[in-house]
Each structure stands twice: as C-alpha cells, then as structure tokens.
Scaffold this active site. Sequence first.
Site, PDB file in Angstrom:
ATOM      1  N   HIS A 177     -34.960 -41.482-131.941  1.00 46.49           N
ATOM      2  CA  HIS A 177     -35.051 -40.115-131.419  1.00 46.49           C
ATOM      3  C   HIS A 177     -33.774 -39.317-131.724  1.00 46.49           C
ATOM      4  O   HIS A 177     -33.835 -38.166-132.170  1.00 46.49           O
ATOM      5  CB  HIS A 177     -35.293 -40.225-129.907  1.00 46.49           C
ATOM      6  CG  HIS A 177     -35.326 -38.939-129.147  1.00 46.49           C
ATOM      7  ND1 HIS A 177     -36.491 -38.347-128.706  1.00 46.49           N
ATOM      8  CD2 HIS A 177     -34.319 -38.128-128.703  1.00 46.49           C
ATOM      9  CE1 HIS A 177     -36.202 -37.241-128.040  1.00 46.49           C
ATOM     10  NE2 HIS A 177     -34.894 -37.076-128.019  1.00 46.49           N
ATOM     11  N   GLU A 178     -32.620 -39.940-131.511  1.00 44.73           N
ATOM     12  CA  GLU A 178     -31.369 -39.203-131.750  1.00 44.73           C
ATOM     13  C   GLU A 178     -31.210 -38.846-133.225  1.00 44.73           C
ATOM     14  O   GLU A 178     -30.720 -37.756-133.565  1.00 44.73           O
ATOM     15  CB  GLU A 178     -30.154 -39.997-131.269  1.00 44.73           C
ATOM     16  CG  GLU A 178     -30.173 -40.400-129.796  1.00 44.73           C
ATOM     17  CD  GLU A 178     -30.437 -39.275-128.826  1.00 44.73           C
ATOM     18  OE1 GLU A 178     -30.255 -38.098-129.171  1.00 44.73           O
ATOM     19  OE2 GLU A 178     -30.866 -39.581-127.689  1.00 44.73           O
ATOM     20  N   HIS A 181     -32.964 -35.689-133.832  1.00 47.06           N
ATOM     21  CA  HIS A 181     -32.165 -34.508-133.507  1.00 47.06           C
ATOM     22  C   HIS A 181     -31.177 -34.195-134.637  1.00 47.06           C
ATOM     23  O   HIS A 181     -31.026 -33.034-135.039  1.00 47.06           O
ATOM     24  CB  HIS A 181     -31.372 -34.730-132.214  1.00 47.06           C
ATOM     25  CG  HIS A 181     -32.186 -34.619-130.963  1.00 47.06           C
ATOM     26  ND1 HIS A 181     -33.133 -33.637-130.763  1.00 47.06           N
ATOM     27  CD2 HIS A 181     -32.193 -35.365-129.823  1.00 47.06           C
ATOM     28  CE1 HIS A 181     -33.682 -33.790-129.565  1.00 47.06           C
ATOM     29  NE2 HIS A 181     -33.137 -34.825-128.973  1.00 47.06           N
ATOM     30  N   HIS A 187     -37.130 -31.120-128.962  1.00 50.36           N
ATOM     31  CA  HIS A 187     -38.080 -31.901-128.160  1.00 50.36           C
ATOM     32  C   HIS A 187     -39.486 -31.330-128.239  1.00 50.36           C
ATOM     33  O   HIS A 187     -39.699 -30.147-127.976  1.00 50.36           O
ATOM     34  CB  HIS A 187     -37.620 -31.948-126.710  1.00 50.36           C
ATOM     35  CG  HIS A 187     -36.458 -32.861-126.504  1.00 50.36           C
ATOM     36  ND1 HIS A 187     -35.666 -32.835-125.400  1.00 50.36           N
ATOM     37  CD2 HIS A 187     -35.962 -33.847-127.294  1.00 50.36           C
ATOM     38  CE1 HIS A 187     -34.730 -33.761-125.501  1.00 50.36           C
ATOM     39  NE2 HIS A 187     -34.874 -34.380-126.654  1.00 50.36           N
TER      40      HIS A 187
HETATM   41 ZN   LIG Z   1     -33.658 -35.697-127.270  1.00 51.73          ZN
END
Ligand SMILES: [Zn+2]
Length: 368
Positions: A177-178, A181, A187
Amino acid sequence: MEASLSRLKSLVVLATLSLLGGCLDAAPEEAVTEAGEQVPYSFRLPDGRHASGVGVRRGDTILVDGDVVIPADAPRGQVTQLANAAHNLWPSQVIPYEFDPAVDAVTRQKVLSATGPWTQAGFSFQPRTSESSYVRIRTAYYSNQQWVCGATIGLQPPNVENAYYAGTACRTRDYVHEWGHIIGLFHEHCRNDRDQYVITSQCSTVGAAGYEIGPYDFDSIMHYDAYGRSNGNIDYSNVIIQPRDGRSLDSFGFNDAPSPGDLEAVQAMYTIPTRPLAPVGVSTNWDGCYGRNRVSWTSASSNVQYFEAQKRPNGSSPWTSAYSGAATSFIINVTATTRLQVRACNWVGCSAYSEAPVATYYNLCPVP
Ligand SMILES: [Zn+2]
C-alpha cells in the site's frame, strides 16, 4: 474509446487517519507518545483545484488520513503532490530508494518484497546512487499507541523528501500500500465519489481528493478495511467504513496485492500524458418516429475515458447535459430542432466541444 480505459479504477484520493492501514507494533522502539498537534494543510491539484484538511504533526511531518505523509518542509501551497498523468510522476517509472541506517534487516526485506507487485505495472526499484529524487525509507511512526506506516504521495518537488515509513509489524498489504502512495495513488475509500459506495468519516480532505480512474474498487490495495484499531489490535466493534451495497465487512481491505484495477490505473497514469483530442465526425441522424435522433462520432484519441454531450434548443438557451458515457453514440428524443455538442474527457481534463448538426423533429414516422 479504449476498452481497457473504461475499466480503469481510481487512482487517487487522500487517506484518513486514525488507526488504519497502519503498521501495528506491540513493542514500540521509542517512547513518542504525545497526542500530536493538529495542523491544517492545503494543496493544489495539477488542474488548479484546491484541497484542504487537518492532519497531525509527527516530528518533521504532518500525517493525514491515516498514513499519508506531508513533509513539513514542503513549499506552502504545495505541501503534497498528487500524481496524475503528466504531473508528479517518477521519470521512466524508475524509483530509487535508500534505507535509513535505523531500519532493521527484516523490515528492509519486507519493504523490498512489496515492490514486486508493482513491477507488473512497469516500475523498477533501484538502490539510489546519485539521484537527487529518491525514496528515503525510515522507521515507522509511533502514533496513537501503535506504529503506523506512511508515505508521501507521488514524486515530491525538488528538496522535499519522498518518505516511506516502515516497521517490522506492518502487514504485507501495508508495505504494498505504501508503495502505491509513492507511485501516486491516494486512498480508494476517499475518492470524490465515495459517498455512493461507502459511509465513512475517514477522509479528512475537503475540496478535491484527486482524480478517479475507472469504477470504485473495493479490491484496491488502496482501500482500507472496515475496522478501526485499538492499541494495535483490530477492533471489530468499531466499523469505520460501511459499504452501501451490503457486502460483508470482511470482504475488502485484507488482500495483499494490487487489484487489476490498481495496475491498470497506474499504467494509465504513467502512459497517458494529456487530455484527449476533441471527437471528430459528429453526426446527427433522424432515427425513427417523431424526434428520435442518433448522435454519433469518432474518437480522435486513444486516451479517452468518457464522452460528454450537451444540448440546447436552437436559440440562446443555456446548454444542458445530454449524455455522459463511454459509447461513441447515443439516442436523443427532441421535441424541437436542437443543437448538440460533444467532447472527450479523461481525468486530466476534457477536450473542446465539437458541434454536431442539429437534431431534428418531424411530426411523422418513417415511410416503410
Ligand atoms: Zn494509505
């Protein structure tokens, strides 16, 4: 219209804080336990829209929506960057990285393993040599009695750190997930259209939460799960994201890999640099009894996400919406001679309008 584009998911959107998506570590490595100063932030999207919200100060950074990191040294009005096509992207999809010496070997291995799924979308991750823009991988935040992973979004401006915060207790999905980003995704559950799909108060950014690509995607690696956290443990009694379609609360937010939509979205972000060209060959043909007309056109670009058409009576009335969708034609029923115009759009923006021949109304039916 490219079929693949119509299925693209969302890129974008900011995250929400609290205790989500974070890495949960039962054994804090240092005693940083202050509640954290509330800090207003704002940023400008590449299309000129502004977004704002309130984050929590953590050392030299501001933490927003759970795990989104805004460097405190970022220029005012540009405190974080949203990646979209042509803006804030990593050149050639190459992401150099460098570990802070404090990051332990186990964490390093987990962070690097989490790059694997993103290589499917064309990214390569390389140890930094002399690059001035690179990802600095640091130990996780201690926030609200737990360690929280975090990252900046998209390529930051020169002299602003691209930061990835990691800890040994982050879940596999958190590490992946990071990186999402860092690549430029926000999100999923904070998309601008989220209220149609979920009930949540997790999204603090007001004004604009980025750009959507494709349909809302519960399978996105950028979608949090339904539950809050308490003292580092999942709290099943604290539902923070409630789906409107009644799906199981346990059915989303726990996968460990990017969804097909995530991969398509980032591929589109990194390969579609501009807004589309205006449609060509717009035509209007009487298509049946009375005022039934078919309006059709040809796309002049391969990067179209959807088309929009407007109508107005032959005169000076304002334009009103007549169509929005991915098809290259639609049927309109008119009760008087009507003017039409069509444009092509993607998340970067829309083309100019192409005017169509008028749609006509005849008070008779076709001769058989
Ligand atoms: Zn996040």
